[in-house]
Structure formats: C-alpha cells, structure tokens
Design an enzyme around this catalytic site. Structure first.
Site, PDB file in Angstrom:
ATOM      1  N   SER A 184      -9.398  -0.959   7.585  1.00 27.74           N
ATOM      2  CA  SER A 184      -8.909  -0.727   6.224  1.00 27.74           C
ATOM      3  C   SER A 184      -8.241  -1.920   5.556  1.00 27.74           C
ATOM      4  O   SER A 184      -7.947  -1.868   4.366  1.00 27.74           O
ATOM      5  CB  SER A 184      -7.952   0.466   6.205  1.00 27.74           C
ATOM      6  OG  SER A 184      -8.690   1.657   6.226  1.00 27.74           O
ATOM      7  N   SER A 244      -9.555   1.403   3.309  1.00 28.10           N
ATOM      8  CA  SER A 244      -8.765   2.244   2.419  1.00 28.10           C
ATOM      9  C   SER A 244      -7.719   1.473   1.616  1.00 28.10           C
ATOM     10  O   SER A 244      -7.190   1.990   0.636  1.00 28.10           O
ATOM     11  CB  SER A 244      -8.039   3.309   3.250  1.00 28.10           C
ATOM     12  OG  SER A 244      -7.118   2.704   4.135  1.00 28.10           O
ATOM     13  N   LYS A 299       0.862  -1.188   0.000  1.00 28.62           N
ATOM     14  CA  LYS A 299       0.000   0.000   0.000  1.00 28.62           C
ATOM     15  C   LYS A 299       0.895   1.234   0.000  1.00 28.62           C
ATOM     16  O   LYS A 299       2.001   1.208   0.560  1.00 28.62           O
ATOM     17  CB  LYS A 299      -0.866  -0.023   1.260  1.00 28.62           C
ATOM     18  CG  LYS A 299      -1.922   1.071   1.355  1.00 28.62           C
ATOM     19  CD  LYS A 299      -2.691   0.944   2.670  1.00 28.62           C
ATOM     20  CE  LYS A 299      -3.850   1.929   2.765  1.00 28.62           C
ATOM     21  NZ  LYS A 299      -4.576   1.775   4.046  1.00 28.62           N
TER      22      LYS A 299
END
Lengths: 512, 503
Positions: free
Chosen positions: A196, A172, A78
């Site tokens: 997330s 996210s 990420k």
C-alpha cells in the site's frame, strides 16, 4: 526561483535554518497547494489551524536557535494514523466522526522533531484496496493524469490510450502519494500491509519506503492486518524518504511486535543485486514488465542481468519452488491479511465511538443487541471491507482453519526461508513493483476483486517476510507513466536499502 | 472432615456425604474450571487500575476500550504471578505459550475478541490434594492453567429500558485453572475449590474473594452407573460464586441428569445457569448454539517465552504452601493433625497461633483458637484475615495468661472473650470491672462452703455414708454460690476436707 513546496525536504530544511524560508509561509503555501489541488481528492481533512499553530511554534524555535530535525517541514499523514484532536477516519464511514484523544507513536515522534501536519490523506477504506477508490471520501486522482499520453507541449499524443483520462493514484495510500507527487508536501506517511505504499509510489512516480516489520511502532495506527502492517514514507527522493523514516524507527514498549535491533553495519559499496523476475508468461502478458526488464538491462548491463537473474532451480527444495513467490504468496497474503482484519475490525460494533445504526424500529429494541451490531456494521463498512471480513471469517472458521489459515502460515514460513537463502548470495533483491502502470479510475471501478488483488503480485512477498523494501521511479511506459523498481533488503538492513537506492537513483539520474 | 477454616466461615457446614444423596447405583463425575483474578494493580494488557467496586468506567484505558490503533502490552507482573501459581500447583510450565484471540461479539467485550490461551497454555498438569471426610487424602489432577482477559459488565437494571456497560473489569487478568473430571461429590468439589483458594492466597496470586467475583467457578457435571467406565454427557454450570452454591448446583444437576436417564431420556450437552433463589439449574444454550470462536494466535503478541532462570528465581521465592504449613505446625508444636489443618490453612491464623504459642502452652493456644475463637468469628461472620483489627494476638495472650495464672477460670474466660470482642479495654481491667476474678482464698471460701454443708445435711450424710457421687453435686452448688468464680482446685480441696473431717 523554485516554489518552496517543490524543494526537496533537505533543501527546505536548510532554507528554514538560515531564515530564507519562514515555516509559517511554507505551511500557508502547502495548504494553498492542497486547496488548489482539491480535484485530486488527496485529503480527507485539512489541518489548517493546527498546522499554522505548529508553524508559528516552529518559527519561534528557529528564531531561538532551537531548531529540531524536521522543524517546520509540512507533512501529511494517511488517515490510518491517529492524530490527537484531529479527525481520523481510516477512510471509513464507520469512523466518520472519530476524533482520537491520542496520537500514533510515529506521529508523536515526527511532531517531536518539529514536523507540521497539514492534513489527513485519503485512502482505501481501512487500507483495503489498490486504487484508493473504496474510501468514503471518494477516489483519489493521480496528479500525473494531466501529463499522461501528452507530449512536452501538452498535446495528446496519437495512440496514447490514457490521454485525458483520470488515473488512479494506486492504493491504499493513494492520497499520501498524490500529496507528494503534486508538490503539496515534500513527504507523507502511508501504511503498507501488502504494498500500500510501494504501489501508489510506483503509480505516482514517488519514492515509497516500507521498513522492516517491527521497525516502527504500530501504536496508534488503525489496524488492518497486524502481522503485516507497517508505517511507510512517500517522498520525491530516496534521501528525503529516509530523512523522515529515520525519525520514525525504534522500539516502543506499547507495541510488543516492535523491536530494538538497530544494525548500523557498514554498507558494502559494491553490492550484489539479485533480480527476481516472474515466469516468462507474466513478462509477456504485461508490457510494463517488458519495459522494466529493458530498463534493468540498461542499468546493470545485459550480461549482468542474465547472471544475476534468480532462477527457480537454485531455490528448489523438496516441495518449494519459485512458484511460491508468485501465486502462493498472493494467496497466503490474502488469507492471513483477511483473517487478521476480520478480528481487528470486530471492535467497530456500534457500541462505543463508531457509526451506530439508527434503525430504531429494530436495532434499539430491548435484547436486540445483535441487530444493533450487525446494523451498524452493515451501514458503516463499505463493500470491499465487508468482503474481506467475510473472507477472513471464513478462513478462521472451524473446519477451514487447518485447511486454509494454517497452510497460509506454512507458506509464509517457506517464503521467509526462500528470502534468507537468496540473501546468502545477494545483498539486495530487485523486482518490479506492479504488473501495470497507473490504470484509469474508470478501469479500476470495473475491476473484479481478483483483478485488483493482482496489483499486489510483486509486493506481498516482502510483506509476508517482513522485509524492508522500497519502490522508486525507474523507467516509463508508452504513455509516459512511471514504472517502479522495487528493492528488497534483509531484515533490519534499512541502511543497506538506503545505500542501494541512492546508488540506483544516481545512475538513472532521477531528479526530484 | 478437615474442612477449610474459611469455607466453614463463609458457608454452612457440609451436609452428609453425597453418595447417599444420589439414587442407588449412580455416581457423579465433576470437573471444575476456576477463573481466578490475578492480584495485580494493573490489567493484563494495559496500565489501568483494577480496584474492586470503583465507579463505573473509571478504570478503563484506551486499550481496554479497544480504541482504534491501540495495542496490548503484556503485564510482566501478571505473568510472574501466574508462573508462581503454576509452581505452587506443581504443574509443568510451557516454555513457549501463545496468546490467541477468541472471537465473538458482545457489547461488554470491546475488542470483539478475548485474548486467551487455547492450544499452548502457560501450564499443563499439576495437582491439588484434598482431605476426604474419612480423613484420607485424594489427589485431584489439574488439566491446565492459562492466562486470559476478563470482559466488562453489562448492567441491565441501572437505566430503565437500557443496558449500561461498565468496562472497569475489561482486560483484568485471569488465570483459568481446569481440573480433570475427578471429583465425585459436591463436598469434594467444594474442598477442591477451598484448597485451591487457600493455595492462591498463600502465594498472593489471587485474593480468592468469591462474592466480589475474584474467584468464579464453572462446574462440568455428568453422571454414570457405578461400574460404567464411560463418562456420561456433561453439562456446564456457569459462574458459581460461593462454595455453597457450588455444592447445591452440582447436586441438583446430578440428580436432574439421573432423573432424565432413569426415564430413558437423553442428557443433552448444555451450558446451564444456576438459580440461587430456587437452587436449580436451567438451560442457557445447547451445543448446537455454541459459538465458533475462530481462535487464532494474536498477531499483536509474540509467543511468551519463559526462561528457566526466571522459574528458578520464582521457585526459590515461593511462600510456604498450606500443606507444608500444617505439617510444620503439627511437627513444631506437637498439636493434633486436625488442629494443625484448621490452623495452618490460612497464613494469618498460623501466624496468630505462633504468637500465642510463644507465651502460653501450644496445646492451650490451639484448643482455644479452634474452639473459642473460630466459633466466635463464625458467629460474627468475620474472616480470620481481619483478626488483627478485632483482637490483636497480644490481647489474646494477656487473656490466656490470666487463665494460666489462675486469676480467672476457663469459664470466666469465655465471658471475658465475648466482652473483649466488643471493646478495646485491657483484659485485666475488664476482669476487675466484671468481677471475674477467681475466688481461691480459703478465708472467703471456707465459711461459704461450711454454710453449704450445713444447709444440706441430707446430701452431706449421704456422701459420708459412702455415696461418692454426691461430691460432684456439692462442687456444682459451690460454683453456683460463687457465681462461677470459685477456683475449682481450691473449692475441691476445701470441700474434700470439710466432708472428710467431720466423718
């Protein structure tokens, strides 16, 4: 023969070891799949040259018999994880051109085991969101979009509302989830502050694990809410997720909140599962929850479900009841997370490495530093980030601090207490992950902020209590979209979490 | 007044008592916030170096520059030094203290917040005893002491039309020591800081250098009518970097407030700046413009827990404090209270004295240091701490022994000392070179004195006629003729003999 990228991480590793698979070829395949799946928008930056260099190194080491634990395994991170020499944006225009001169501690650990970074995954800006639509790189598309509402021959099934629509990968960490679900990489890193990792895992049909707060060093991970942020792993099986997670855990002196308290306890094979289900009105309101409950009855048997259902009464104290686990937790989470974010994001001020406002007429005039800072921040941050900074600033303001922030901290302590109490009876707590299955991107864009925050309804509790937890594919909804199962273990009981999740995986016959 | 040695060296001597400087019936109330930089090779939350005057931005870690994902990591050495300070100030150490974030935007504050301690400081309580002009002692209570980070520096005059940022100081460890508002004059305020500084130096937790900014003072000043129990509205004067400026600023501010009140105008709560050029203070910001700092516990830093064991260890290792040292010098060497306080406030001067007193009588050593040596250090603007490089104690002993043995007179010793401070030659060699030896030889002195008597018959006869006082005139003349080298004892004896015999 199975495409090498579709192998499980464990199989991949075995084939690399015996020379059946070349790390360079594998990396090339992973990069090719990333390109093929460009429409998913899963990556912000691909690390083509760097990855191939690493793969070449792995090839040499394997040849020399010096293979490390994750040698030659392509992974994706990420964009919250700083990667030395590789742009790290946190999904924000603010850091659009930021190339860190250092790597996050967990990235270094994985690199040290021979893992290859093929790229940086798309996400919500600064990890704020539940749909991966707020990042400056645009929305992530759920790889399951093609299958939703279709029968086995690929035809739209009548009455399936999601057929032919672009679905959200959740957020996210949506890009990481999509990269794993699309078979680009066998595992990817995400960060989980209030869900997330778990929510995108549930939306894309992956396994997503978040360890105990303090298990993994946060050093080098762009901060959203320091007391909640943890690194997590996406994979296509429980075993694969833990194969990566095991190399990320451990104390790091550069993170004062990281801890060194490995508890290698023997895991009891006959585990006692407690089922944490919200009040009836929630079950009735959300079809996915009803499906989840049916699945639970199939998994444990109807009687067992009734017996192990955690009811409010047992945990009622003078001023506490199960209600706290629902709306109370969600409110406390958004107060604490935004408060910390408002302070953590203050460093992005246009003075050093960030986006800087170029409104020369005002910003760069002498003595106009305030305008330089506010101009840079207004331009560099997207609307959701600005909203959360404002919320956080508000709850810390004098006059509101005691009435809001302090109360939220109190709620957090109460929640921890409730979990401790529940773990006196149960070894593992089971709950849904999300109120719904993957929504369409169109729906996501029209959600009110509050509707979006409701996505965290089941995930913030374990975050606030700092507990290790995991989301795994469980049952499916009418559109054929996965409904996740959340497992929560006591602090530092990652081994128990692994054992329990493997057990469930075996029963439900999930195949990666 | 037993002013500290260092303060008398670094600033002009205190002027007359402040009370008389304020209009009748008024008194001032002063509380001080002292920011003391902790002596440490690295910063409070990073490993970057802390040397003074390094090239801009050469002592900045990724943490100090607040790069994304960087986290603070508490420097245990800094905590130890702060604890040692708490012990020396006789404060109560909070076993559980909390680092909080003080949020505000400023270009030289890279994180957008300063890590400090608000609600749960490391120490509360404590006191410092200061000596008043009448010789009595006043105890000043300390409110609290906490640890915090320093900010960087904005340099406005380095690049034309631009502001440059130097982050070398960003993240350096500070102790903020806050007194209660118990200081009643500029002199008390300055004595408090001087005393605090000598304590910090004694335990090596802060070098106390005000010019370099390792010790900075904010003064809270208010005034009231003498019999008024209520405190007046206070103003805070920021960043005073010398004791003289502190005294000037406090006095100016008190007078300013009294003038306002006497004109029936209110004193507004303000943060003010001291202008060293004009000796006045001016408004920086008012209470209404005060920031909302949004303090909250720093989630990156767990609460700081101090174990009793660690405190015991530090208590045992506490170096001798200035007060104890002064008392010891007075007791062990039988010197006066004022001498011992002058010699004992600084560890270097106390050690220097002890070395001298091992070879020459303690009273001689004390007298010589407090009068001759200190006066010269002041003229040359030299700190006692650097004395070893200018005049090692061994050289001073050699010189004092020449006086003791009568080789040179006390007066010649002064001339010799001046020369010794200019070069490294052995005292005996300098005496030879400068011809400073005492004349104590009868054969040389007798004809010289006889001639003196013969050339001054009027005075000689006056003495013999009973005017005893004329004897002193003869001694003076004799010393002049020997250019100060005549041994007073021998000169006296010979003159006595010559004058009396012929009578």
């Amino acid at each position: 023969m199975t495409h090498p990228c579709d192998l499980s991480l464990v199989e991949m590793s075995e084939r690399l070891a015996c020379g059946d698979l070349c790390p360079v070829a594998l990396t090339e395949e992973a990069l090719r799949r990333a390109e093929e799946n460009k429409h998913l928008n899963a990556f912000v930056t691909l690390n083509k040259e760097g990855a191939l260099e690493q793969a070449e190194q792995s090839r040499k080491l394997i040849k020399e018999g010096k293979m490390r634990a994750l040698e030659g395994i392509p992974l994706a991170y990420k964009d919250m994880f700083c990667t030395k020499g590789l742009r790290t944006t946190a999904g924000s225009r603010m850091l659009e051109n930021f190339v860190p001169p250092y790597s996050a501690h967990v990235v270094k650990l994985l690199e040290g085991e021979g893992a290859i970074c093929i790229g940086k995954c798309n996400q919500d800006e600064f990890a704020m969101g539940s749909a991966s639509i707020t990042g400056f790189g645009g929305a992530v598309v759920n790889p399951l979009s093609d299958q939703a509402g279709k029968d086995q021959t690929g035809k739209d099934q009548a009455g399936k509302d999601k057929a032919g629509k672009q679905l959200s990968a959740g957020g996210s960490s949506g890009g990481s989830a999509a990269a794993v679900a699309a078979g680009i990489v066998p595992a990817a890193l995400g960060t989980d502050t209030g869900g997330s990792v778990r929510q995108p895992a549930a939306f894309t049909g992956c396994v997503g694990v978040k360890p105990t707060y303090g298990r993994c060093s946060r050093f080098g991970i762009v901060a959203y809410a320091s007391s909640l942020d943890q690194a997590g792993v996406f994979a296509r099986s429980v075993q694969d997720a833990f194969a990566v997670l095991h190399h990320m855990m451990g104390y790091d002196e550069r993170d004062m909140t990281s801890v060194d308290s490995y508890r290698g306890e023997k895991v009891n094979p006959d585990m006692n599962f407690g089922i944490l289900l919200p009040s009836l009105d929630v079950v009735e309101k959300y079809p996915a929850i009803s499906e989840w409950l049916k699945g639970m009855e199939m998994l444990l048997g109807k009687k067992s479900v009734e017996k192990n259902m955690i009811a409010g009464e047992r945990y009622k104290t003078k001023d506490v009841n199960l209600q706290n686990l629902e709306s109370g937790a969600l409110e406390a989470y958004y107060i604490i997370a935004t408060a910390e974010a408002s302070s953590n994001l203050a460093r992005y001020d246009g003075v050093r490495y960030t986006h800087r406002s170029t409104h020369r007429s005002t910003a760069l005039k002498e003595n106009n530093i305030d305008e330089l800072i506010s101009g840079s921040r207004s331009e560099g941050f997207g609307s959701e980030v600005r909203r959360r900074i404002l919320m956080g600033t508000h709850v810390l303001s004098s006059g509101y601090y005691d009435a809001i922030y302090v109360q939220a901290q109190k709620m957090r302590r109460i929640l921890k207490g409730i979990f401790e109490k529940m773990f006196e009876t149960y070894d593992i707590i089971l709950s849904p992950v999300t109120p719904t299955t993957a929504f369409t991107l169109e729906e996501a864009k029209n959600f009110s902020p509050q509707a979006m925050y409701l996505q965290d309804f089941f995930t913030v509790q374990a975050s606030l209590a700092g507990l290790p937890c995991l989301s795994m594919p469980f049952v499916k909804d009418a559109n054929g979209l996965p409904i996740g199962l959340q497992l929560i273990a006591p602090a530092f009981q990652e081994e128990r979490l692994l054992a329990a999740a493997s057990h469930v995986e075996k029963i439900i016959g999930y195949k990666p | 007044m037993t002013s500290s040695l260092s303060s008398s060296l670094s600033s002009s001597s205190p002027s007359s008592p402040a009370a008389s400087m304020l209009p009748d019936g008024w008194e001032m109330v002063v509380g001080l916030e002292v920011h003391a930089q902790i002596t440490s090779s690295s910063k409070l939350f990073s490993g970057a170096a802390t040397a003074f005057d390094a090239e801009p931005n050469r002592q900045v870690s990724f943490i100090d520059a607040a790069m994304p994902g960087m986290l603070p990591s508490l420097n245990k050495r800094c905590v130890e030094k702060a604890l040692l300070t708490a012990i020396a100030l006789e404060g109560e150490v909070n076993r559980h203290s909390v680092f909080e974030r003080k949020n505000y935007f400023y270009p030289d504050l890279p994180q957008g917040y300063q890590i400090s301690q608000l609600k749960h400081p490391l120490m509360q309580g404590g006191e410092i005893a200061i000596a008043l002009e009448d010789g009595s002692t006043k105890k000043i209570a300390i409110e609290r002491m906490h640890m915090e980070q320093d900010a960087g520096k904005s340099l406005h005059d380095m690049i034309l039309g631009k502001t440059a940022i130097d982050l070398n100081r960003s993240g350096v460890a500070l102790m903020e020591i806050v007194s209660k508002p118990e200081l009643a004059s500029p002199q008390e305020a300055s004595a408090y800081v001087a005393k605090l500084r000598s304590i910090l130096r004694a335990i090596d937790t802060c070098d106390g250098n005000m010019q370099e900014g390792s010790l900075r003072v904010d003064a809270n000043v208010s005034v009231r009518k003498k019999d008024d129990p209520k405190l007046g509205t206070r103003c805070e004067i920021k960043n005073l970097n010398s004791l003289r400026f502190l005294r000037q600023a406090v006095l100016f501010e008190a007078k300013r407030q009294i003038t306002l009140l006497e004109q029936r105008e209110p004193v507004l709560q303000q943060t003010r700046l001291f202008d060293t050029a004009t000796g006045t203070t001016r408004n920086m910001r008012s209470k209404e413009e005060a920031h909302d700092y949004r303090y909250f516990p720093d989630p990156d830093i767990p609460p700081l827990v101090i174990e009793e064991e660690q405190l015991e260890g530090l208590r045992a290792a506490l170096p001798e404090l200035p007060d104890a040292r002064c008392a010891r010098l007075q007791r062990d060497y039988g010197i006066s209270a004022s001498e011992s306080s002058l010699l004992g406030e600084n560890a270097t001067s106390a050690a220097y004295f002890s070395t001298l007193a091992a070879s020459v009588p303690a009273k001689t050593a004390a007298n010589w240091m407090t009068s001759e040596l200190f006066a010269r250090l002041k003229t040359h603007e030299v700190e006692i701490d650097t004395i070893a490089s200018i005049l090692p104690a061994e050289r001073a002993v050699k010189m004092l022994l020449l006086v003791e043995k009568g080789t040179i007179s006390a007066r010649a010793a002064k001339t010799l000392l001046d020369r010794m401070l200019e070069n490294d030659k052995e005292p005996a060699a300098l005496v030879e070179e400068m011809g400073l030896q005492q004349m104590g030889d009868e054969k040389t002195l007798l004809p010289l004195l006889q001639a003196l008597l013969d050339e001054n018959p009027k005075q000689r006869d006056a003495y013999r006629g009973g005017k005893q006082a004329v004897f002193g005139w003869f001694v003076g003349q004799a010393m002049q003729r020997t250019r100060g080298r005549g041994d007073p004892k021998v000169v006296n004896a010979l003159l006595q003999r010559l004058l009396d015999n012929e009578g």
